[in-house]
Design an enzyme around this catalytic site. Structure first.
Site, PDB file in Angstrom:
ATOM      1  N   GLY A 293       0.727  -0.956   0.029  1.00 30.39           N
ATOM      2  CA  GLY A 293      -0.110  -0.114   0.035  1.00 30.39           C
ATOM      3  C   GLY A 293       0.887   1.247  -0.042  1.00 30.39           C
ATOM      4  O   GLY A 293       2.029   1.104  -0.566  1.00 30.39           O
ATOM      5  N   SER A 294       0.354   2.379   0.724  1.00 31.05           N
ATOM      6  CA  SER A 294       1.013   3.662   0.352  1.00 31.05           C
ATOM      7  C   SER A 294       2.417   3.735   0.965  1.00 31.05           C
ATOM      8  O   SER A 294       2.976   4.804   0.741  1.00 31.05           O
ATOM      9  CB  SER A 294       0.034   4.658   1.010  1.00 31.05           C
ATOM     10  OG  SER A 294      -1.184   4.718   0.345  1.00 31.05           O
ATOM     11  N   THR A 295       2.729   3.097   2.142  1.00 30.31           N
ATOM     12  CA  THR A 295       3.989   3.081   2.650  1.00 30.31           C
ATOM     13  C   THR A 295       5.231   2.942   1.588  1.00 30.31           C
ATOM     14  O   THR A 295       6.187   3.309   1.385  1.00 30.31           O
ATOM     15  CB  THR A 295       4.462   2.062   3.369  1.00 30.31           C
ATOM     16  OG1 THR A 295       4.237   0.663   3.010  1.00 30.31           O
ATOM     17  CG2 THR A 295       3.636   2.221   4.930  1.00 30.31           C
TER      18      THR A 295
END
Length: 646
Positions: A293-295
């Site tokens: 995801g966004s990490t």
């Protein structure tokens, strides 16, 4: 024709000389055997007569970086038998059974075997000293007491998946116990005696004791106190969200040293048989792979900045979607973020903005950086069971795969890979090899045998780019989606992540998310990088910013305070919006009289609860200290005395 006397005499002399030669040869051979070959033959004979009772070495002690013992061997007596030396097996079995508290038939079946040596089981292995003394007092022929090590893990579940455990035969089975088994185990010794072919003890022969060589002691990079902070936070997450799994890692970004690594579900290594095999065999922080995801956007941002494809001040318009190959991929925010700078793209975790960055980079360059940051390959951490992760093959990356990869979807990574990638941003652009072994020492002398040095894998981005990314991540925490990780004075930078879990049959599992947060602090000189992933939390609002970010904020703040890292005053201030809880500053009351302190608190209007310790009319100390910012309603503890502060 008969031979003459002279001829017979000649023949007799020849025979006598031949017999003398044979006799001398036999004497020479006997002398050779007795004088020259005697030591060798004696050794061979003794090897045939010798019987050995093994004596286990003590397995090396494992400690944390401060010397706190995490695993050690207690000496445990064990009963062994030489069946051929036991004349009355029934009587011996009954005596032993009564002493050990087991059935005599079970012991009789053991000591009746046609074998050199057997462990007297059940009941006779790794017993206490009281039982061992009782067995010795029986003075049974053929029954011996040897020593075995019983492994103990005094901190129970703390760092359980790192340590692993060893089996009853002193062999490492999982974790570091298995990875470093040969060094931790040492070399066995023995008690030797002489016996004939039937196994009967030879008279007038003494036992020989060969001491074991104990295993080396291992000091880890793990810090017990930081691990305790992590374990507390994991327990809180489990209590509040009932997830399927939790993974947390804390690392020193400058050295690659792992300071804490905890999982849920976990286990107690001393009682590993009470847990399912999949729990103790899987260290989720290095084994489990999932879409980040966004990490993962940190990698895309760093690559785009390094290649000068974007700058933080340029404008981008987010209509709520990004069109790729005829498909609209929507932003997480319905309606989009509208006009924003690239800095705000990162603060808002705006998917269309990152898809734009990926498109500008192109698939070759983006995947080059992804691999440089260590994804798609093992980090080389010194523990068993590490996963590789999964990346698209470059020839299968089209516009759609490029777009989804740029914001962390479609790739599969491990938590340890993410920690080391972000550590490269934290330390100025160098990818380090993670490790948990710090130092080996000799168990007898205490001298250091080996010190594990930090290992740089490669440079992935420039120091300038790394610094820019760190400052951007601080802005994410102070003003963006990571606000719940903000802690006054610690300059925390980080990134949230919320990823739907892929289904084995294709597509995604409905309602199943892994939420995460990765943070570093202090941003101006990072001492720590911390990461958490929570698998399938059962909560109303499932976002990394609401579930994972507060955990990392707590871990980093407590750990930096423990390490004595001073607070910073030059960080980006927290941006508060309607509904946010605004912290209050603790007033200075220590050194005042109780009356003056009460007046100061009223004037400050800090909305704090006060708890008094002791009695008297002077405030001699306070906790938290003055200037600390805490949530409204927090408790201020004041310590009272009859004497003022000198």
């Amino acid at each position: 024709m008969r031979a003459g006397i002279g001829t017979l005499r000649k023949r007799l002399v020849i025979v006598l000389f031949a017999l003398a030669a044979v006799f001398l040869a036999l004497i020479g051979r006997l002398a050779y055997i007795q004088l020259i070959q005697a030591p060798w033959l004696t050794e061979k004979a003794e090897d045939l007569w010798r019987r050995n009772i093994p004596v286990e070495p003590k397995r090396g002690v494992i400690t944390d970086r401060t010397g706190e013992v995490l695993a050690y061997n207690g000496s445990s007596p064990t009963v062994v038998a030489i069946p051929s030396q036991i004349k009355d097996k029934q009587a011996a079995a009954e005596s032993l059974a009564k002493t050990l508290g087991v059935k005599s038939q079970d012991i009789l079946s053991k000591i009746s075997k046609r074998t050199l040596l057997v462990y007297v089981m059940p009941g006779g292995r790794k017993i206490d000293e009281e039982k061992a003394k009782a067995v010795r007092n029986l003075k049974l022929p053929g029954i011996y007491i040897t020593e075995e090590g019983k492994r103990n893990y005094p901190l129970e579940t703390l760092a359980a998946h790192i340590l692993g455990f060893s089996g009853i035969d002193n062999q490492g089975l999982t974790g570091l116990e298995a990875w470093y088994d040969s060094r931790l185990r040492g070399k066995a010794g023995s008690i030797s005696f002489f016996a004939n072919a039937k196994g009967e003890r030879m008279p007038n022969e003494n036992d020989t004791y060969t001491p074991p060589v104990n295993g080396q002691n291992l000091k880890l990079t793990i810090d017990k106190e930081i691990s305790t902070f992590v374990q507390r936070e994991v327990q809180n997450v489990v209590a509040n969200y009932n997830p399927d799994g939790v993974m947390v890692i804390v690392a020193d970004p400058k050295t690659g040293e792992i300071l804490a690594m905890e999982n849920y579900p976990t286990f107690n290594p001393s009682k590993y048989k009470e847990y399912p095999q999949e729990v103790f065999n899987r260290n989720l922080t290095i084994w489990k792979t999932f879409e980040p995801g966004s990490t993962f956007k940190i990698v895309t941002l760093a690559a785009a900045l390094e290649e000068k494809k974007v700058n933080l001040n340029e404008k981008f318009f987010d209509p709520g979607y990004y069109e790729v190959a005829g498909r609209r991929i929507r932003c997480w925010k319905a309606g989009g973020h509208g006009s924003e700078t690239i800095l705000e793209v990162v603060e808002n975790s705006c998917n269309p903005g990152f898809m734009m960055m990926g498109q500008r980079l192109g698939k070759e360059k983006l995947f080059e950086y992804i691999r440089k940051f260590g994804f798609g390959q093992k980090t080389g951490i010194d523990m068993p069971g590490e996963g590789n992760g999964i990346l698209f093959k470059l020839n299968r990356v089209g516009p759609l795969e490029l777009a989804t990869t740029s914001f962390g979807q479609g790739v599969s990574v491990t938590p340890i890979q993410q920690v080391m990638a972000v550590s490269a941003i934290a330390n100025g652009g160098l990818l380090m090899q993670p490790h948990v072994a710090k130092e080996w020492t000799d168990p007898e002398t205490g001298n250091v045998v080996e010190t594990i040095q930090p290992k740089v894998q490669r440079r992935v981005v420039s120091e300038e780019t790394a610094k820019t990314v760190r400052e951007t991540l601080e802005s994410v925490v102070a003003q963006g989606t990571g606000k719940n990780a903000f802690r006054e004075g610690y300059r925390i930078g980080g990134k949230t992540g919320t990823a739907q879990v892929a289904s084995p049959g294709g597509g995604y599992k409905s309602g199943h998310y892994i939420v995460s947060f990765v943070g570093m602090a202090p941003v101006d000189d990072p001492r720590l990088v911390a990461y958490i992933a929570v698998d399938n939390p059962k909560a109303g609002v499932v976002f990394g910013g609401t579930i994972a970010a507060p955990v990392i904020g707590n871990i980093l703040a407590d750990s930096l305070h423990y390490l004595g890292v001073p607070a910073r005053k030059n960080g980006i201030p927290r941006e508060y919006k309607y509904g946010d809880i605004v912290p209050v500053e603790v007033p200075q009351v220590a050194g005042l009289s109780l009356e003056e302190g009460q007046r100061a608190m009223i004037q400050n209007a800090a909305n704090l609860r006060v708890e008094t310790v002791g009695s008297g009319k002077y405030i001699v100390a306070q906790a938290p200290t003055a200037g600390t910012k805490v949530p409204p309603g927090s408790t201020l503890r004041i310590y009272l005395s009859d004497q003022p502060v000198p």
